[in-house]
Motif scaffolding. Structure first.
Motif, PDB file in Angstrom:
ATOM      1  N   LEU A  27       0.813  -1.225   0.000  1.00  0.00           N
ATOM      2  CA  LEU A  27       0.000   0.000   0.000  1.00  0.00           C
ATOM      3  C   LEU A  27       0.842   1.269   0.000  1.00  0.00           C
ATOM      4  O   LEU A  27       0.670   2.136  -0.855  1.00  0.00           O
ATOM      5  CB  LEU A  27      -0.944   0.001   1.219  1.00  0.00           C
ATOM      6  CG  LEU A  27      -1.740   1.285   1.419  1.00  0.00           C
ATOM      7  CD1 LEU A  27      -2.716   1.474   0.268  1.00  0.00           C
ATOM      8  CD2 LEU A  27      -2.448   1.281   2.745  1.00  0.00           C
ATOM      9  N   TRP A  28       1.757   1.420   0.969  1.00  0.00           N
ATOM     10  CA  TRP A  28       2.472   2.685   1.121  1.00  0.00           C
ATOM     11  C   TRP A  28       3.412   2.996  -0.035  1.00  0.00           C
ATOM     12  O   TRP A  28       3.441   4.147  -0.494  1.00  0.00           O
ATOM     13  CB  TRP A  28       3.191   2.722   2.475  1.00  0.00           C
ATOM     14  CG  TRP A  28       2.191   2.716   3.607  1.00  0.00           C
ATOM     15  CD1 TRP A  28       1.986   1.717   4.505  1.00  0.00           C
ATOM     16  CD2 TRP A  28       1.233   3.734   3.901  1.00  0.00           C
ATOM     17  NE1 TRP A  28       0.951   2.048   5.343  1.00  0.00           N
ATOM     18  CE2 TRP A  28       0.470   3.290   5.004  1.00  0.00           C
ATOM     19  CE3 TRP A  28       0.924   4.979   3.351  1.00  0.00           C
ATOM     20  CZ2 TRP A  28      -0.552   4.031   5.560  1.00  0.00           C
ATOM     21  CZ3 TRP A  28      -0.104   5.714   3.903  1.00  0.00           C
ATOM     22  CH2 TRP A  28      -0.830   5.250   4.998  1.00  0.00           C
ATOM     23  N   PRO A  29       4.176   2.048  -0.531  1.00  0.00           N
ATOM     24  CA  PRO A  29       4.994   2.380  -1.709  1.00  0.00           C
ATOM     25  C   PRO A  29       4.139   2.759  -2.929  1.00  0.00           C
ATOM     26  O   PRO A  29       4.517   3.651  -3.703  1.00  0.00           O
ATOM     27  CB  PRO A  29       5.788   1.099  -1.981  1.00  0.00           C
ATOM     28  CG  PRO A  29       5.839   0.395  -0.681  1.00  0.00           C
ATOM     29  CD  PRO A  29       4.550   0.732   0.004  1.00  0.00           C
ATOM     30  N   THR A  30       2.989   2.103  -3.063  1.00  0.00           N
ATOM     31  CA  THR A  30       2.102   2.423  -4.183  1.00  0.00           C
ATOM     32  C   THR A  30       1.585   3.849  -4.062  1.00  0.00           C
ATOM     33  O   THR A  30       1.596   4.622  -5.037  1.00  0.00           O
ATOM     34  CB  THR A  30       0.919   1.434  -4.239  1.00  0.00           C
ATOM     35  OG1 THR A  30       1.438   0.113  -4.336  1.00  0.00           O
ATOM     36  CG2 THR A  30       0.011   1.728  -5.416  1.00  0.00           C
ATOM     37  N   LEU A  31       1.134   4.241  -2.862  1.00  0.00           N
ATOM     38  CA  LEU A  31       0.652   5.612  -2.641  1.00  0.00           C
ATOM     39  C   LEU A  31       1.778   6.626  -2.808  1.00  0.00           C
ATOM     40  O   LEU A  31       1.564   7.719  -3.352  1.00  0.00           O
ATOM     41  CB  LEU A  31       0.017   5.739  -1.256  1.00  0.00           C
ATOM     42  CG  LEU A  31      -1.301   5.001  -1.064  1.00  0.00           C
ATOM     43  CD1 LEU A  31      -1.782   5.144   0.366  1.00  0.00           C
ATOM     44  CD2 LEU A  31      -2.355   5.496  -2.045  1.00  0.00           C
ATOM     45  N   LEU A  32       2.981   6.279  -2.369  1.00  0.00           N
ATOM     46  CA  LEU A  32       4.127   7.168  -2.528  1.00  0.00           C
ATOM     47  C   LEU A  32       4.435   7.405  -4.010  1.00  0.00           C
ATOM     48  O   LEU A  32       4.704   8.543  -4.422  1.00  0.00           O
ATOM     49  CB  LEU A  32       5.353   6.589  -1.820  1.00  0.00           C
ATOM     50  CG  LEU A  32       6.605   7.453  -1.852  1.00  0.00           C
ATOM     51  CD1 LEU A  32       6.384   8.763  -1.106  1.00  0.00           C
ATOM     52  CD2 LEU A  32       7.785   6.691  -1.265  1.00  0.00           C
ATOM     53  N   ILE A  33       4.355   6.361  -4.811  1.00  0.00           N
ATOM     54  CA  ILE A  33       4.592   6.504  -6.254  1.00  0.00           C
ATOM     55  C   ILE A  33       3.550   7.437  -6.870  1.00  0.00           C
ATOM     56  O   ILE A  33       3.880   8.313  -7.680  1.00  0.00           O
ATOM     57  CB  ILE A  33       4.578   5.127  -6.952  1.00  0.00           C
ATOM     58  CG1 ILE A  33       5.825   4.333  -6.570  1.00  0.00           C
ATOM     59  CG2 ILE A  33       4.492   5.284  -8.466  1.00  0.00           C
ATOM     60  CD1 ILE A  33       5.808   2.890  -7.035  1.00  0.00           C
ATOM     61  N   VAL A  34       2.297   7.287  -6.484  1.00  0.00           N
ATOM     62  CA  VAL A  34       1.222   8.140  -7.020  1.00  0.00           C
ATOM     63  C   VAL A  34       1.477   9.605  -6.652  1.00  0.00           C
ATOM     64  O   VAL A  34       1.347  10.505  -7.490  1.00  0.00           O
ATOM     65  CB  VAL A  34      -0.152   7.661  -6.512  1.00  0.00           C
ATOM     66  CG1 VAL A  34      -1.236   8.665  -6.851  1.00  0.00           C
ATOM     67  CG2 VAL A  34      -0.494   6.301  -7.101  1.00  0.00           C
ATOM     68  N   ILE A  35       1.873   9.859  -5.416  1.00  0.00           N
ATOM     69  CA  ILE A  35       2.135  11.240  -4.966  1.00  0.00           C
ATOM     70  C   ILE A  35       3.365  11.815  -5.674  1.00  0.00           C
ATOM     71  O   ILE A  35       3.359  12.958  -6.127  1.00  0.00           O
ATOM     72  CB  ILE A  35       2.293  11.282  -3.435  1.00  0.00           C
ATOM     73  CG1 ILE A  35       0.942  10.982  -2.778  1.00  0.00           C
ATOM     74  CG2 ILE A  35       2.808  12.638  -2.972  1.00  0.00           C
ATOM     75  CD1 ILE A  35       1.024  10.735  -1.287  1.00  0.00           C
ATOM     76  N   LEU A  36       4.427  11.031  -5.783  1.00  0.00           N
ATOM     77  CA  LEU A  36       5.647  11.515  -6.438  1.00  0.00           C
ATOM     78  C   LEU A  36       5.429  11.810  -7.923  1.00  0.00           C
ATOM     79  O   LEU A  36       5.961  12.795  -8.443  1.00  0.00           O
ATOM     80  CB  LEU A  36       6.782  10.514  -6.261  1.00  0.00           C
ATOM     81  CG  LEU A  36       7.379  10.426  -4.853  1.00  0.00           C
ATOM     82  CD1 LEU A  36       8.433   9.326  -4.786  1.00  0.00           C
ATOM     83  CD2 LEU A  36       7.954  11.759  -4.428  1.00  0.00           C
ATOM     84  N   THR A  37       4.652  10.974  -8.601  1.00  0.00           N
ATOM     85  CA  THR A  37       4.395  11.245 -10.026  1.00  0.00           C
ATOM     86  C   THR A  37       3.566  12.517 -10.197  1.00  0.00           C
ATOM     87  O   THR A  37       3.779  13.263 -11.150  1.00  0.00           O
ATOM     88  CB  THR A  37       3.701  10.058 -10.720  1.00  0.00           C
ATOM     89  OG1 THR A  37       2.489   9.762 -10.031  1.00  0.00           O
ATOM     90  CG2 THR A  37       4.595   8.850 -10.779  1.00  0.00           C
ATOM     91  N   ALA A  38       2.653  12.775  -9.258  1.00  0.00           N
ATOM     92  CA  ALA A  38       1.868  14.012  -9.332  1.00  0.00           C
ATOM     93  C   ALA A  38       2.773  15.224  -9.127  1.00  0.00           C
ATOM     94  O   ALA A  38       2.652  16.231  -9.839  1.00  0.00           O
ATOM     95  CB  ALA A  38       0.747  13.991  -8.302  1.00  0.00           C
TER      96      ALA A  38
END
Length: 162
Positions: A27-38
Protein backbone atom coordinates in the motif's frame (compact mmCIF):
# COMPACT_ATOMS: atom_id res chain seq x y z
CA UNK A 1 -20.59 6.96 -27.16
CA UNK A 2 -16.79 7.30 -27.23
CA UNK A 3 -16.83 9.59 -24.21
CA UNK A 4 -18.96 7.11 -22.25
CA UNK A 5 -16.53 4.29 -23.07
CA UNK A 6 -13.62 6.48 -22.01
CA UNK A 7 -15.21 7.30 -18.65
CA UNK A 8 -15.96 3.62 -17.98
CA UNK A 9 -12.78 2.03 -19.36
CA UNK A 10 -10.15 4.28 -17.78
CA UNK A 11 -11.32 3.79 -14.15
CA UNK A 12 -11.48 0.01 -14.70
CA UNK A 13 -7.90 0.04 -16.03
CA UNK A 14 -6.77 2.20 -13.10
CA UNK A 15 -8.42 -0.05 -10.50
CA UNK A 16 -6.84 -3.14 -12.06
CA UNK A 17 -3.41 -1.50 -12.08
CA UNK A 18 -3.78 -0.34 -8.46
CA UNK A 19 -4.65 -3.88 -7.40
CA UNK A 20 -1.71 -5.38 -9.33
CA UNK A 21 0.90 -2.79 -8.28
CA UNK A 22 -0.43 -2.60 -4.71
CA UNK A 23 -0.25 -6.39 -4.41
CA UNK A 24 3.28 -6.40 -5.74
CA UNK A 25 4.71 -3.37 -3.82
CA UNK A 26 2.28 -2.91 -0.95
CA UNK A 27 0.00 0.00 0.00
CA UNK A 28 2.47 2.68 1.12
CA UNK A 29 4.99 2.38 -1.71
CA UNK A 30 2.10 2.42 -4.18
CA UNK A 31 0.65 5.61 -2.64
CA UNK A 32 4.13 7.17 -2.53
CA UNK A 33 4.59 6.50 -6.25
CA UNK A 34 1.22 8.14 -7.02
CA UNK A 35 2.14 11.24 -4.97
CA UNK A 36 5.65 11.52 -6.44
CA UNK A 37 4.39 11.24 -10.03
CA UNK A 38 1.87 14.01 -9.33
CA UNK A 39 4.61 16.26 -7.92
CA UNK A 40 7.06 15.51 -10.74
CA UNK A 41 4.30 15.97 -13.31
CA UNK A 42 3.36 19.35 -11.84
CA UNK A 43 6.96 20.54 -12.10
CA UNK A 44 7.37 19.31 -15.69
CA UNK A 45 4.00 20.67 -16.82
CA UNK A 46 4.82 24.10 -15.39
CA UNK A 47 8.19 24.25 -17.14
CA UNK A 48 6.88 23.05 -20.51
CA UNK A 49 3.73 25.15 -20.18
CA UNK A 50 5.78 28.33 -19.79
CA UNK A 51 7.79 27.37 -22.87
CA UNK A 52 4.60 26.72 -24.83
CA UNK A 53 3.23 30.13 -23.81
CA UNK A 54 6.45 31.79 -24.98
CA UNK A 55 6.15 29.98 -28.34
CA UNK A 56 2.53 31.10 -28.74
CA UNK A 57 3.48 34.72 -27.95
CA UNK A 58 6.36 34.54 -30.41
CA UNK A 59 4.13 33.16 -33.18
CA UNK A 60 1.47 35.80 -32.62
CA UNK A 61 4.07 38.58 -32.39
CA UNK A 62 5.62 37.54 -35.69
CA UNK A 63 2.21 36.99 -37.37
CA UNK A 64 2.88 33.29 -37.92
CA UNK A 65 0.29 30.52 -37.66
CA UNK A 66 0.10 29.62 -33.93
CA UNK A 67 -1.82 26.36 -34.50
CA UNK A 68 1.02 24.00 -33.63
CA UNK A 69 2.05 25.96 -30.54
CA UNK A 70 -1.56 26.12 -29.35
CA UNK A 71 -1.95 22.37 -29.88
CA UNK A 72 1.23 21.69 -27.90
CA UNK A 73 -0.04 23.96 -25.12
CA UNK A 74 -3.37 22.12 -25.05
CA UNK A 75 -1.61 18.74 -24.91
CA UNK A 76 0.62 19.95 -22.06
CA UNK A 77 -2.49 21.10 -20.20
CA UNK A 78 -4.11 17.70 -20.79
CA UNK A 79 -0.96 15.96 -19.55
CA UNK A 80 -1.13 18.05 -16.37
CA UNK A 81 -4.70 16.97 -15.77
CA UNK A 82 -3.77 13.34 -16.36
CA UNK A 83 -0.74 13.52 -14.07
CA UNK A 84 -2.78 15.04 -11.24
CA UNK A 85 -5.36 12.28 -11.60
CA UNK A 86 -4.32 9.38 -9.33
CA UNK A 87 -3.45 6.30 -11.34
CA UNK A 88 -0.75 4.54 -13.28
CA UNK A 89 -2.41 4.50 -16.69
CA UNK A 90 -3.25 8.23 -16.59
CA UNK A 91 0.30 8.96 -15.39
CA UNK A 92 1.77 6.97 -18.29
CA UNK A 93 -0.38 8.84 -20.82
CA UNK A 94 0.39 12.18 -19.08
CA UNK A 95 4.14 11.61 -19.16
CA UNK A 96 3.91 10.50 -22.79
CA UNK A 97 2.19 13.79 -23.67
CA UNK A 98 5.08 15.68 -22.09
CA UNK A 99 7.46 14.24 -24.68
CA UNK A 100 7.72 16.58 -27.69
CA UNK A 101 8.01 13.73 -30.27
CA UNK A 102 4.78 12.19 -28.96
CA UNK A 103 3.02 15.57 -29.06
CA UNK A 104 4.30 16.21 -32.59
CA UNK A 105 3.10 12.81 -33.81
CA UNK A 106 -0.29 13.37 -32.20
CA UNK A 107 -0.47 16.86 -33.70
CA UNK A 108 0.31 15.52 -37.18
CA UNK A 109 -2.33 12.82 -36.78
CA UNK A 110 -4.97 15.34 -35.66
CA UNK A 111 -3.94 17.78 -38.40
CA UNK A 112 -4.40 15.07 -41.02
CA UNK A 113 -8.00 14.67 -39.81
CA UNK A 114 -8.81 18.41 -39.70
CA UNK A 115 -8.78 20.72 -42.71
CA UNK A 116 -8.03 24.38 -41.98
CA UNK A 117 -9.42 26.62 -44.71
CA UNK A 118 -7.92 29.91 -43.65
CA UNK A 119 -6.06 31.71 -40.90
CA UNK A 120 -6.79 35.38 -40.28
CA UNK A 121 -5.02 37.54 -37.75
CA UNK A 122 -7.30 40.40 -36.78
CA UNK A 123 -4.93 41.89 -34.21
CA UNK A 124 -3.18 45.23 -34.60
CA UNK A 125 -1.05 45.34 -37.70
CA UNK A 126 2.51 46.70 -37.56
CA UNK A 127 2.90 50.19 -38.98
CA UNK A 128 4.78 50.33 -42.23
CA UNK A 129 6.65 53.62 -42.72
CA UNK A 130 5.54 55.46 -45.82
CA UNK A 131 7.64 57.89 -47.79
CA UNK A 132 5.20 60.81 -47.42
CA UNK A 133 4.92 60.71 -43.62
CA UNK A 134 6.95 63.18 -41.58
CA UNK A 135 7.34 62.50 -37.88
CA UNK A 136 7.48 65.55 -35.65
CA UNK A 137 6.29 67.35 -32.53
CA UNK A 138 4.13 70.44 -32.24
CA UNK A 139 3.21 73.09 -29.71
CA UNK A 140 -0.11 74.90 -29.73
CA UNK A 141 1.08 78.52 -30.15
CA UNK A 142 -2.32 80.03 -29.44
CA UNK A 143 -2.47 78.37 -26.03
CA UNK A 144 1.12 79.44 -25.29
CA UNK A 145 0.33 83.04 -26.35
CA UNK A 146 -2.80 83.19 -24.16
CA UNK A 147 -0.82 81.96 -21.16
CA UNK A 148 1.97 84.56 -21.49
CA UNK A 149 -0.23 87.61 -22.29
CA UNK A 150 -2.86 87.32 -19.60
CA UNK A 151 -3.99 90.72 -18.30
CA UNK A 152 -3.34 91.24 -14.60
CA UNK A 153 -6.22 91.70 -12.20
CA UNK A 154 -6.19 95.02 -10.37
CA UNK A 155 -4.69 98.48 -11.03
CA UNK A 156 -1.51 98.97 -13.09
CA UNK A 157 1.76 98.67 -11.20
CA UNK A 158 3.09 102.06 -12.23
CA UNK A 159 6.01 100.78 -14.18
CA UNK A 160 4.53 101.83 -17.46
CA UNK A 161 3.81 105.52 -16.64
CA UNK A 162 5.48 108.20 -18.72
Amino acid sequence: MWLFLLFVTIPIIEIALFIQVGGWLGLWPTLLIVILTAMLGTFLVRAQGLQAMANIKSNLGEFRDPTESLAHGAMILASGLLLLTPGFFTDAVGFALLMPPVRLALFKFIRSKVKVQSFVNTGPQPRQPRGDVIDGEFTDLEEELNRTTQKPNGPPSGWTRH
